[in-house]
Design an enzyme around this catalytic site. Structure first.
Site, PDB file in Angstrom:
ATOM      1  N   HIS A 135      85.155  90.402 -19.593  1.00 58.65           N
ATOM      2  CA  HIS A 135      84.904  91.603 -19.363  1.00 58.65           C
ATOM      3  C   HIS A 135      85.944  92.380 -18.734  1.00 58.65           C
ATOM      4  CE1 HIS A 135      80.827  90.718 -20.235  1.00 58.65           C
ATOM      5  NE2 HIS A 135      80.689  91.970 -20.801  1.00 58.65           N
ATOM      6  N   HIS A 171      88.988  94.018 -23.476  1.00 63.10           N
ATOM      7  CA  HIS A 171      87.430  94.104 -24.264  1.00 63.10           C
ATOM      8  C   HIS A 171      87.543  95.651 -23.998  1.00 63.10           C
ATOM      9  CE1 HIS A 171      83.449  94.369 -25.010  1.00 63.10           C
ATOM     10  NE2 HIS A 171      83.039  94.694 -23.739  1.00 63.10           N
ATOM     11  N   HIS A 183      83.243 101.787 -20.451  1.00 62.76           N
ATOM     12  CA  HIS A 183      81.782 101.139 -20.549  1.00 62.76           C
ATOM     13  C   HIS A 183      81.690 100.045 -19.741  1.00 62.76           C
ATOM     14  CE1 HIS A 183      83.042  97.996 -23.364  1.00 62.76           C
ATOM     15  NE2 HIS A 183      81.937  97.591 -23.097  1.00 62.76           N
ATOM     16  N   ASP A 184      82.570  99.114 -19.382  1.00 66.61           N
ATOM     17  CA  ASP A 184      82.482  97.919 -18.761  1.00 66.61           C
ATOM     18  C   ASP A 184      83.429  97.978 -17.150  1.00 66.61           C
ATOM     19  OD1 ASP A 184      80.395  96.427 -19.924  1.00 66.61           O
ATOM     20  OD2 ASP A 184      81.770  95.452 -21.246  1.00 66.61           O
ATOM     21  N   ASP A 202      80.832  97.554 -29.032  1.00 66.67           N
ATOM     22  CA  ASP A 202      80.709  96.841 -27.957  1.00 66.67           C
ATOM     23  C   ASP A 202      80.462  95.116 -28.335  1.00 66.67           C
ATOM     24  OD1 ASP A 202      80.864  95.962 -25.698  1.00 66.67           O
ATOM     25  OD2 ASP A 202      78.741  96.206 -25.067  1.00 66.67           O
TER      26      ASP A 202
END
Ligand SMILES: Nc1nc2c(ncn2[C@@H]2O[C@H](COP(=O)(O)O)[C@@H](O)[C@H]2O)c(=O)[nH]1
Ligand SMILES: [Zn+2]
Length: 958
Positions: free
Chosen positions: A594, A598, A634-635, A742
């Site tokens: 992560h 990514h 998103h992460d 994802d």
């Protein structure tokens, strides 16, 4: 003497060592028929070996009412059985013995009703020396059942401690005896050594309770304790009403001063099992006594060389009345004098009182059965089980339970017979049985699997338990209230017909990246970015050649490509400042997986999904911007640990977000915080407030939808919506695209996928190490010593990736293809009218935003073929890669399994396999309508054959 005449082993009792005591359970009617099969297959009394000391003392008898007298009437069902050692001077029905002869106090009295299943009876040794104080006051001696009461969980398995007091008081030899709660009374054989109060609930919700020794009060008051131990069956045990979960069953009570304890009113050792009685009827009370049998009948049985007299009273006899159920002070189950050894009698064996079968109602479609014959039938059925079957029922279902138990029986029988069992069959069947049990535990402990139960795939049977746990934990936590728009506010895909303009479609889809026009980007990066629209794009290489800036370049490139910088007035410097912040946020925890690569990978994949599906035309600029943003952020600030880890460690984030989508909430919140922190990085600064709100709402919805516990629900709902296109919500399509992006890597070429897997596994294992350090239970797939990586990947692809990509391509196909075309055309008309009727610019503006920027487009599908061509080409590549990856994992799995037995590091070993060559089509897809351009930079398939795992293909011209 009543002794066994046949010693044929009855395999129902498994492979444990049994010995010596034999008796028959013969059906009354069968008893008279010399050639009856039952007679020929008489069931021996068997004894389970416990430990040395106990073995000598504990015996087990199985008796049925008809053992006493062949023609005993069925109305005796409900009778009491007394067991005593002949020779007792006094042998009354209170179970009191003559105090004068201690050696004769080997005296047993038990009470049960025919049909009530199981009773325990106990054999007493001479009382210990009065002067040795407190020798039985050790709580553990008499209260193992306390833990049963305290942990009374429906259907649970547990162990209980059996403490055998020595005759000298102070020391107690204890051992833990696992008690598996079964749904068959007779299998409670395992509790034979119990001497204490207790109860348990069988897995089919029946309650069985038993009593141990006398109360402390009584023990102090009187030494005249013969005691008894009654295995009581709550009425519900054989009734149709299941015992409510966690309900405690009242214990039998003691009459002070009496050696005998009878079942209390609330413990109805009833005749519920009797076919002629209605639930709740007491056989002894409500059934007329057969006038022909008014006297007690008795038998003497030999148990390990000791003769016991078993007396059976007809119901309604004066003795029975006098000593019938009594209830007074409750007992704490304190042991009374002397070492105690328990035995059990299966009264009536559940079947033998009369020819009519005693019904045991098993839940969910199990026919009512005669217990014994049911078990025999199961033995036969078990033999039919094919241990090599891999398609098995859902372990959470009753058929799953059924199948697992048959499989275990068969394994056991094979072991007993010495038949060879192939290792993988053994492993597979044991894993399946574990899954079944664990599903049961989860169900019965109220673990929150129910929320998504209906959404989890039903056939997870071949999935190994650890992976199943992972799937359950990762994908099926409690649902959170997702951002859902209702009514008018719903974005509907149907409205996208407004943007159907064929020329625009294809133009956008094959639009070239403008990177070559940008002088700010280093040339080698520019070159690499030319492949941004390709499924084979190597993000790791971009990271390398851009000095760790893949996120920045991909983000920038996409905004430029879709002309969003211009549209939303985002300056390059602001964008770069924001990217810096994001990258720092992604690197905060130094995660292997992560991290910013990514995020860049997800954004790049989203780009392909938009481009190759034609969906780029269905979304407004704002929506496309929101999607790219969602992918990029998103992460951010991912901690390298899972939501469950946060919840289990009660981390500050878990507290902040109340255990709900902890990380996802953190990511989205961090991304907006970073925007607002000043320092010239607010790329949304020039958005109108409406755009800002819309963008923010969409981003929140999409990022929250990346929480894997939304996965199965998302897939299910999309599948449903595809059956009714008018219900398709645009934002749900957007969420699905982000979620799919994802988890895209299992559909990418093997070298990329393998690298991602390796990184993810490293992260998982690091979490496992932390858990080990914190003495927490290791999360599934996080134990570096036992995780089967290849196997987990196979399951992940089969159960998560395939269904996801299937539904996504279904969505693309249906929206683009004929299936939805008619619907869309008619909706187009309707929407057009709505738009024309709407007064004022506000309504139009809203429509534009919601349904893309075109309100007057005619719905022509002239280029649909071309769009479908591009889509299918992309789909083929994606599925080719996925299948290829599956094959690679399957190979590795074989090595992992082999290594498992050798104790090697499976992952390292498995890594040594040389991968198969990638299918040529992945890199060199056939031209589709002239759209297959730009592949000239990709290596041809033959260049991939010699690649090793750790040197992934270098795509692009580097
Ligand atoms: N067992 C595997 N799990 C995987 C793999 N790739 C991804 N994942 C899981 O999905 C989530 C993705 O969500 P994210 O927002 O955290 O990126 C990830 O955390 C994993 O749990 C895989 O190859 N195998
Ligand atoms: Zn992610």
């Amino acid at each position: 003497m009543y002794t066994a005449t046949e010693t044929q082993e009855h395999s129902n009792f498994g492979s444990l060592e049994y010995k010596s005591v034999h008796s028959y359970l013969l059906n009354q009617s069968e008893n008279r028929k010399s050639n009856s099969p039952l007679r020929q297959k008489a069931l021996p009394l068997e004894k389970r070996e416990l430990n040395g000391a106990l073995q000598r003392k504990v015996s087990e008898s199985l008796l049925c009412v008809s053992d006493f007298k062949p023609d005993i009437p069925r109305t005796w069902s409900g009778s009491r059985i007394l067991l005593s050692k002949p020779g007792c001077r006094k042998n009354n029905l209170n179970g009191q013995t003559s105090p004068g002869r201690r050696d004769q106090r080997v005296f047993l009295t038990s009470e049960a009703r025919a049909g009530s299943g199981l009773i325990l009876f106990e054999k007493r040794q001479p009382a210990p020396n009065r002067n040795s104080k407190n020798r039985y006051h050790n709580e553990n001696n008499y209260r193992p059942a306390k833990e049963l009461r305290d942990n009374f969980v429906k259907g649970s398995d547990f162990s209980y401690r059996f403490r055998e007091p020595t005759s000298h008081g102070k020391t107690f030899q204890g051992f833990t005896h696992p008690l598996q709660v079964n749904n068959q009374c007779r299998e409670t054989e395992q509790i034979q050594s119990n001497t204490c109060d207790g109860h348990f609930v069988t897995s089919d919700c029946k309650t069985i309770s038993w009593r141990g020794n006398g109360s402390p009060k009584r023990r102090l008051l009187s030494k005249r304790v013969a005691g008894n131990c009654v295995m009581n069956n709550d009425r519900r045990q054989f009734g149709t009403t299941p015992a409510p979960s966690k309900e405690k069953v009242p214990m039998a009570r003691t009459v002070p001063g009496h050696g005998c304890r009878s079942p209390a009113n609330d413990i109805k050792a009833t005749t519920v099992g009797h076919p002629e009685l209605k639930p709740g009827q007491q056989g002894n009370q409500s059934n007329a006594v057969d006038p022909s049998v008014v006297k007690r009948v008795s038998k003497v049985i030999e148990v390990d060389g000791v003769n016991y007299k078993v007396t059976m009273e007809p119901p309604g006899s004066s003795h029975y009345r006098r000593n019938g159920p009594c209830s007074t002070s409750s007992s704490k189950g304190v042991p009374n004098t002397g070492p105690i050894f328990s035995h059990q009698i299966l009264v009536n064996g559940g079947q033998n009182v009369n020819p009519v079968e005693t019904k045991v109602d098993l839940p969910n479609g199990y026919p009512p059965h005669n217990l014994r014959s049911w078990q025999e039938a199961r033995m036969r059925k078990a033999e039919e089980a094919d241990l090599s079957d891999t398609v098995l029922p859902d372990p959470a279902s009753l058929p799953g339970l059924d199948s697992a138990s048959l499989r275990l029986r068969k394994l056991l029988n094979n072991l007993k017979r010495g038949s060879e069992i192939p290792t993988d069959a053994l492993r597979h069947n044991l894993e399946y049985a574990i899954s079944v049990m664990e599903m049961n535990i989860l169900k019965n402990t109220g673990s929150d699997v129910t929320a998504s139960d209906d959404e989890m795939p039903t056939n997870l049977s071949p999935v190994p338990p650890e992976i199943k746990s992972w799937l359950v934990q990762t994908f099926s936590n409690s649902k959170i209230g997702t951002h859902s728009k209702k009514g008018k506010d719903r974005r509907s895909l149907r409205s996208v017909v407004h943007v159907v303009r064929a020329s625009l479609f294809v133009d956008r889809m094959i639009r070239k990246s403008p990177s070559d026009r940008n002088n700010d980007i280093p040339p080698q990066v520019q070159m690499h970015l030319k492949n941004l629209d390709k499924w084979t794009f190597d993000i790791f290489e971009l990271e390398e050649i851009s000095n760790g800036n893949s996120l920045k370049y991909v983000f920038y490139q996409l905004l430029v490509k879709f002309e969003l910088m211009k549209k939303f007035k985002i300056s390059v410097s602001t964008l770069l400042a924001y990217c810096d912040k994001l990258q720092r946020g992604y690197n905060k925890h130094n995660n292997r997986y992560h991290n910013p690569i990514h995020a860049a990978d997800v954004a790049q994949t989203l780009n392909i999904l938009l481009m190759k599906s034609g969906f780029v035309n269905w979304f407004s600029d704002l929506e496309i911007f929101s999607m790219i943003m969602a992918a990029i952020i998103h992460d951010v600030e991912h901690t390298g640990t899972t939501n469950n880890f946060h919840i289990n460690t009660r981390s500050p984030l878990a507290q902040l977000y109340n255990d709900k989508s902890v990380l996802e909430n953190h990511h989205i919140s961090t991304a907006f915080r970073m925007l607002n922190e000043g320092e010239g990085c607010d790329i949304l600064r020039n958005f109108s407030s409406e755009d800002y709100q819309e963008c923010r709402a969409l981003m929140v919805e999409m990022v929250l939808a990346t929480d894997m516990n939304q996965h199965f629900g998302q897939i299910k709902r999309m599948n449903q919506a595809l059956k009714k296109p008018e219900n398709l919500e645009k934002s749900k399509a957007m969420c699905l695209m982000i979620h799919t992006a994802d988890i895209n890597h299992p559909t990418k070429p093997w070298p990329l996928h393998y690298k991602w897997t390796e990184r993810l596994v490293v992260e998982f294992f690091e979490q496992g190490d932390k858990e080990r350090e914190l003495q927490l239970q290791l999360s599934p797939l996080c134990d570096r010593n036992s995780t089967m990586v290849a196997q987990s990947q196979i399951s992940f692809i089969d159960y998560v990736i395939k269904p996801t990509f299937n539904v996504l391509f279904d969505l693309f196909t249906k929206v683009n293809g004929r299936e939805m075309r008619d619907v869309i055309v008619s909706m187009n008309q309707q929407n057009k009218e709505e738009t024309q009727n709407s007064s004022g610019s506000t309504a139009n503006d809203v429509l534009k935003r919601r349904f893309c920027d075109v309100t007057s487009v005619s719905s022509t599908f002239e280029n649909a073929e071309q769009v479908m061509g591009i889509l299918n080409e992309n789909k083929d590549t994606c599925f080719l890669c996925m299948d290829h990856n599956l094959k690679q994992w399957t190979k590795k799995n074989e090595i992992e399994i082999a290594n498992m037995f050798l104790g090697d590091d499976a992952f390292t070993e498995a890594a040594a396999i040389v991968p198969d060559p990638l299918p040529a089509a992945i890199y060199d897809p056939p031209p589709q309508n002239g759209t297959n351009k730009g592949n000239e930079n990709l290596p041809k398939s033959n260049t991939t054959t010699k690649r090793t795992l750790d040197s992934p293909k270098k795509s692009g011209p580097s």
